[in-house]
Design an enzyme around this catalytic site. Structure first.
Site, PDB file in Angstrom:
ATOM      1  NE  ARG A  81       1.689   7.141  10.690  1.00 15.65           N
ATOM      2  CZ  ARG A  81       1.959   5.905  10.913  1.00 15.65           C
ATOM      3  NH1 ARG A  81       1.157   5.151  11.590  1.00 15.65           N
ATOM      4  NH2 ARG A  81       3.030   5.515  10.852  1.00 15.65           N
ATOM      5  CE1 TYR A  84       3.996  -4.334   3.417  1.00 11.95           C
ATOM      6  CE2 TYR A  84       5.016  -5.934   2.046  1.00 11.95           C
ATOM      7  CZ  TYR A  84       4.625  -4.751   2.440  1.00 11.95           C
ATOM      8  OH  TYR A  84       4.915  -3.519   1.519  1.00 11.95           O
TER       9      TYR A  84
HETATM   10  N1  LIG Z   1       9.252   0.657   0.310  1.00 13.34           N
HETATM   11  C1  LIG Z   1       9.260  -0.624  -0.083  1.00 13.34           C
HETATM   12  O1  LIG Z   1       9.924  -1.538  -0.410  1.00 13.34           O
HETATM   13  C2  LIG Z   1       7.986  -1.324  -0.555  1.00 13.34           C
HETATM   14  C3  LIG Z   1       7.651  -2.520  -1.446  1.00 13.34           C
HETATM   15  C4  LIG Z   1       6.500  -2.770  -1.872  1.00 13.34           C
HETATM   16  C5  LIG Z   1       5.329  -2.130  -1.427  1.00 13.34           C
HETATM   17  N2  LIG Z   1       5.452  -0.970  -0.576  1.00 13.34           N
HETATM   18  C6  LIG Z   1       4.183  -0.373  -0.157  1.00 13.34           C
HETATM   19  O2  LIG Z   1       4.160   1.058  -0.694  1.00 13.34           O
HETATM   20  C7  LIG Z   1       3.598   2.040   0.235  1.00 13.34           C
HETATM   21  C8  LIG Z   1       4.496   3.011   0.462  1.00 13.34           C
HETATM   22  O3  LIG Z   1       5.561   2.569   1.318  1.00 13.34           O
HETATM   23  P1  LIG Z   1       6.689   3.754   1.647  1.00 13.34           P
HETATM   24  O4  LIG Z   1       7.870   2.879   1.506  1.00 13.34           O
HETATM   25  O5  LIG Z   1       6.628   4.996   0.898  1.00 13.34           O
HETATM   26  O6  LIG Z   1       6.595   3.736   3.169  1.00 13.34           O
HETATM   27  P2  LIG Z   1       6.691   4.910   4.005  1.00 13.34           P
HETATM   28  O7  LIG Z   1       6.928   4.348   5.514  1.00 13.34           O
HETATM   29  O8  LIG Z   1       7.818   5.811   3.496  1.00 13.34           O
HETATM   30  O9  LIG Z   1       5.452   5.811   3.920  1.00 13.34           O
HETATM   31  C9  LIG Z   1       4.094   5.296   4.474  1.00 13.34           C
HETATM   32  C10 LIG Z   1       3.523   6.605   4.984  1.00 13.34           C
HETATM   33  O10 LIG Z   1       2.275   6.328   5.342  1.00 13.34           O
HETATM   34  C11 LIG Z   1       1.709   6.983   6.507  1.00 13.34           C
HETATM   35  N3  LIG Z   1       0.786   6.123   7.194  1.00 13.34           N
HETATM   36  C12 LIG Z   1       1.117   4.968   7.929  1.00 13.34           C
HETATM   37  N4  LIG Z   1      -0.118   4.704   8.772  1.00 13.34           N
HETATM   38  C13 LIG Z   1      -1.091   5.742   8.372  1.00 13.34           C
HETATM   39  C14 LIG Z   1      -2.217   5.577   8.870  1.00 13.34           C
HETATM   40  N5  LIG Z   1      -2.877   4.930   9.534  1.00 13.34           N
HETATM   41  N6  LIG Z   1      -2.841   6.729   8.340  1.00 13.34           N
HETATM   42  C15 LIG Z   1      -2.349   7.800   7.455  1.00 13.34           C
HETATM   43  N7  LIG Z   1      -1.240   7.700   7.214  1.00 13.34           N
HETATM   44  C16 LIG Z   1      -0.399   6.697   7.569  1.00 13.34           C
HETATM   45  C17 LIG Z   1       3.015   7.343   7.175  1.00 13.34           C
HETATM   46  O11 LIG Z   1       2.980   8.491   8.017  1.00 13.34           O
HETATM   47  C18 LIG Z   1       4.107   7.737   5.968  1.00 13.34           C
HETATM   48  O12 LIG Z   1       3.981   8.778   5.492  1.00 13.34           O
HETATM   49  C19 LIG Z   1       3.195   0.869   1.677  1.00 13.34           C
HETATM   50  O13 LIG Z   1       1.900   0.405   1.254  1.00 13.34           O
HETATM   51  C20 LIG Z   1       3.988  -0.289   1.139  1.00 13.34           C
HETATM   52  O14 LIG Z   1       3.506  -1.377   1.857  1.00 13.34           O
HETATM   53  C21 LIG Z   1       6.641  -0.404  -0.453  1.00 13.34           C
END
Ligand SMILES: NC(=O)c1ccc[n+]([C@@H]2O[C@H](COP(=O)([O-])OP(=O)(O)OC[C@H]3O[C@@H](n4cnc5c(N)ncnc54)[C@H](O)[C@@H]3O)[C@@H](O)[C@H]2O)c1
Length: 250
Positions: free
Chosen positions: A42, A155
């Site tokens: 986004r 979450y």
């Molecule tokens: N970082 C962690 O500790 C962790 C652990 C377990 C799971 N996860 C999961 O991994 C995935 C990625 O996490 P991350 O740490 O890279 O997060 P992040 O916040 O760094 O990246 C998320 C990305 O998603 C985009 N985004 C959010 N809402 C959106 C929408 N409505 N439409 C389009 N794009 C959108 C954001 O702009 C961002 O670039 C997530 O699903 C998160 O829940 C992360």
């Protein structure tokens, strides 16, 4: 020479949430291996910046994954650009925590919308463009798909639902040879968790339940992503694979 079991060269791969901590590490790894990438997020400015750092063929499209019209249009554009879609990787996410009795209903809905409804909309928009040879869909779930941490009502509910969505879609689409899986990371250092991890007690608590004694790094997920995208993983479907330093053992 690339190993044929884990070869992504020339594959049309869409990454949603490409600008995030996990999405961008995945994009760089796949770009270096010759995948034809469609990066979506986004955040338009971040997409332009990211695409300059990726090797090989890259197309970029802004998307809001909770908007069905957007998901249909962007996956169509990805398919038009490369003549179909082989793999979808969804690394979008929303992370809101707080005691259940204080959590705003709007935050609960938003978290579910991005983490679960978005995954549903992306999956079916992508599946339409997968050839008769099939394809692979990979979502990023979480250890919260099965771990019941206090303060994680929004979450954890959204991630448990995502893991179940993966199982249902895997069954529905197995006859088309479309595999649907998820990866379940533990707490990983990315922009999503920076603010939380800045608090010493949050960081200490997170570390205390990871047997391997360290937080995850985006690079820890890359091998499993590659497996699920390639013929090396061609009999794996409906699974959430926990890549978590042992977090789900505690
Ligand atoms: N970082 C962690 O500790 C962790 C652990 C377990 C799971 N996860 C999961 O991994 C995935 C990625 O996490 P991350 O740490 O890279 O997060 P992040 O916040 O760094 O990246 C998320 C990305 O998603 C985009 N985004 C959010 N809402 C959106 C929408 N409505 N439409 C389009 N794009 C959108 C954001 O702009 C961002 O670039 C997530 O699903 C998160 O829940 C992360």
């Amino acid at each position: 020479m690339s190993d044929p079991l884990f070869d992504v060269s020339g594959k049309s791969i869409v990454i949603a949430g490409a600008c995030g901590g996990l999405g961008s590490a995945i994009a760089r790894m796949l770009g270096e291996r010759g995948a034809h990438l469609t990066l979506t997020d986004r955040d338009h400015a971040a997409l332009e910046k990211l695409s300059d750092t990726i090797a090989g063929k890259v197309a970029c499209f802004e998307i809001n994954v909770v908007d069905e019209t957007d998901t249909i249009a962007v996956l169509q554009s990805a398919s038009d650009t490369y003549g179909g879609i082989d793999v979808l990787i969804n690394a979008t996410g929303a992370f809101v925590t707080g005691p259940a009795d204080q959590l705003a209903a709007e935050d609960f809905r938003h978290t579910f919308d991005v983490n679960t409804t978005g995954a549903f909309l992306l999956s079916r928009a992508a599946a339409k463009h997968m050839s008769s040879a099939g394809g692979s869909i990979v979502h990023i779930a979480s250890v919260s798909s099965i771990v019941a941490n206090p303060n994680y009502a929004a979450y954890a509910t959204s991630k448990a639902a995502l893991s179940q969505l993966v199982r249902v879609l895997a069954r529905e689409w197995a006859p088309q040879n479309i595999r649907v899986n998820a990866i379940g990371p533990a707490m990983t250092e990315t922009p999503l968790t920076t603010a939380h991890l800045a608090g010493n007690s949050f960081r200490d608590q997170a570390l205390s339940v990871i047997p391997m004694g360290r937080l995850g790094q985006p690079e820890d997920l890359l091998g499993t992503i590659l497996l699920l995208c390639t013929s090396g993983g061609n009999y794996i479907t409906g699974q959430t694979i926990y890549v978590d330093g042992g977090r789900t053992l505690v």
